[in-house]
Design a protein around this motif. Structure first.
Motif: not given
Length: 375
Positions: A226-237
Motif C-alpha cells: 500500500x502507500x505506506x509500504x505495508x504488504x497485503x493482498x492484491x487489490x485488483x483482479x
C-alpha cells in the motif's frame, strides 16, 4: 423397458460428449454475467451474480464442458458438466435436462424413437468406451503437466523468512511457530504469473499435496504494497488462484507432535482443517502441537480421503451465515462421516473486544493488542 427408454440410454455417451463440446457457446449463453479468460469461462456460481469469479467452465481440452465452483457453493452445485449446468440454470429435472441436451444436438427426443440394431448398439457402446479411455488418458496427462508446472513454481520460490510473504502474514497478526519459522509449505515468489491480469506479480505460494504426499498443485496469494509500504493482498483482479490441481488435496501446514507425514501419522490423532492458508497459521499459533491442513476451499474438505488411521477431523470453520456456506459445510461433514471419520466443528466467537469476528485469523487479530504490521 420400452423402445424409447432403450434408445435414451444407448446414446448417453454421445449426448454427454456432444453437449460438453458446445461449452464454448453454451457457457456464455447460460452464464451471461461471466467472462472469458483464456480456455475458461469464469463465473460467480450458479446464481451468476457477476460479483465474483469463484467458478469456471473449461472451454477446451480434455475437461471441456466440466465446471468447478471453489466458492461456497450450495450442495450439488460444486461441480458438474454441461448437462448439470443446463439442469441447474433452467430449473429442469435430470431427465428433462438430458432431453434438452438431446434437442440442442438434434438427437431424437423421447417419444420419437429410432430403432437400432443390436450390432449398432454394440458399436456405439465400444465407441463410447474408447472415447472415455482416451479422455481419461488426456485428462491424466493434463493433470500431470499442470502439477509439474506448479511444482516448478514452488521449488523456484524463496523460503518465506524475511520476504514480503512473511511481512504479509505478520501484518495479519500471524507469527512464526515455536521454531521461529512459518510452515515450510509456504514460500515467496517475486514474479508469479497472474493470468487474468497478464502480469508477473509477487505472491505467497503454498504447495498442495495428496494424503500420500504427491504434490499436485499450488495456491498463490498475490500480494502488493500500500502507500505506506505495508504488504497485503492484491487489490485488483483475483487475489487467490490455483495452479495445477487441488481437488482431494490440501496444503500441509503442521505435522503435529509426532512430526510424521500423514501416511505415517499415529492412529486416532486429530487433524485440524480450515479453508484458508492464513487461518491455518492462526490455528498453528494457538495449537502448535496439532496436525493442521488447509483445504483451499470448503467443498474440498469432503473430497480429501484421509488415511485409515485418521479417524478424527476437526473443522475450524468460518463464521458464515450464508446458506450456501452452511450447505457446503454440511456436505463436507457428511462425506467424511460416510468414510467413518468422526467430525467436530470449532468456530470463533461472533465478537471479541467489541470487534466482529469472521474467522480464526480475525480472532487472533482481535486478541492481539498490537500486531506486528508492515515489517
Amino acid at each position: 423397458m420400452n423402445a424409447p427408454a432403450r434408445q435414451f440410454l444407448s446414446d448417453t455417451a454421445l449426448v454427454v460428449d456432444g453437449i460438453n463440446a458446445l461449452a464454448d457457446s453454451l457457457a456464455p449463453e447460460l452464464l451471461p454475467n461471466g467472462r472469458r479468460n483464456g480456455t475458461k469461462w469464469m463465473f460467480s456460481g450458479i446464481a451468476d451474480t457477476g460479483q465474483s469469479e469463484s467458478a469456471w467452465v473449461n472451454l477446451s481440452g480434455p475437461r471441456i464442458g466440466h465446471w468447478t465452483d471453489m466458492g461456497n457453493a450450495a450442495s450439488g452445485e460444486e461441480k458438474g458438466d454441461m448437462i448439470d449446468l443446463i439442469r441447474l440454470k433452467l430449473g429442469l429435472s435430470p431427465r428433462d435436462a438430458f432431453e434438452e441436451a438431446r434437442r440442442r444436438l438434434g438427437f431424437p427426443v423421447a417419444g420419437a424413437p429410432v430403432q437400432m440394431s443390436q450390432a449398432e448398439k454394440q458399436r456405439r457402446a465400444e465407441e463410447a468406451r474408447l472415447r472415455a479411455e482416451a479422455r481419461e488418458r488426456e485428462d491424466q496427462a493434463e493433470r500431470d503437466k499442470k502439477a509439474k508446472r506448479a511444482k516448478f513454481l514452488w521449488v523456484g520460490a524463496q523460503p518465506i523468512a524475511g520476504t514480503p510473504a512473511s511481512r504479509y502474514l505478520k501484518g495479519r497478526g500471524l507469527l512464526p511457530g515455536k521454531a521461529g519459522v512459518f510452515p515450510n509449505s509456504y514460500r515467496f515468489a517475486p514474479e508469479a504469473y497472474h493470468g487474468e491480469l497478464q502480469e508477473k506479480l509477487p505472491a505467497m505460494v503454498m504447495i498442495i499435496a495428496t494424503p500420500t504426499g504427491q504434490q499436485i498443485g499450488v495456491q498463490r496469494v498475490f500480494l502488493a504494497q500500500d502507500d505506506a509500504g505495508r504488504w497485503g493482498k492484491l487489490r485488483r483482479g483475483t487475489t487467490k488462484m490455483i495452479m495445477g490441481n487441488f481437488w482431494g488435496g490440501f496444503i500441509p501446514v503442521n505435522r503435529g507432535k509426532s512430526g510424521k507425514p500423514m501416511g505415517g501419522m499415529p492412529a486416532g490423532e486429530p487433524i485440524y482443517v480450515c479453508e484458508g492458508p492464513e487461518d491455518a497459521v492462526a490455528i498453528r499459533m494457538i495449537k502448535p502441537d496439532a496436525r493442521i491442513i488447509c483445504s483451499v476451499s470448503l467443498p474440498n474438505i469432503g473430497a480429501i480421503v484421509l488415511p485409515k488411521q485418521a479417524t478424527s477431523l476437526v473443522i475450524v470453520a468460518d463464521r458464515d451465515d450464508k446458506p450456501t456456506a452452511q450447505d457446503a459445510l454440511e456436505v463436507a461433514i457428511a462425506k467424511q462421516q460416510a468414510r467413518g471419520v468422526a467430525v467436530s466443528i470449532v468456530m470463533p466467537p461472533a465478537e471479541v473486544n467489541g470487534r466482529k469476528v469472521k474467522d480464526i485469523n480475525d480472532w487472533v487479530l482481535a486478541l492481539t493488542s498490537a500486531p506486528e504490521r508492515g515489517v
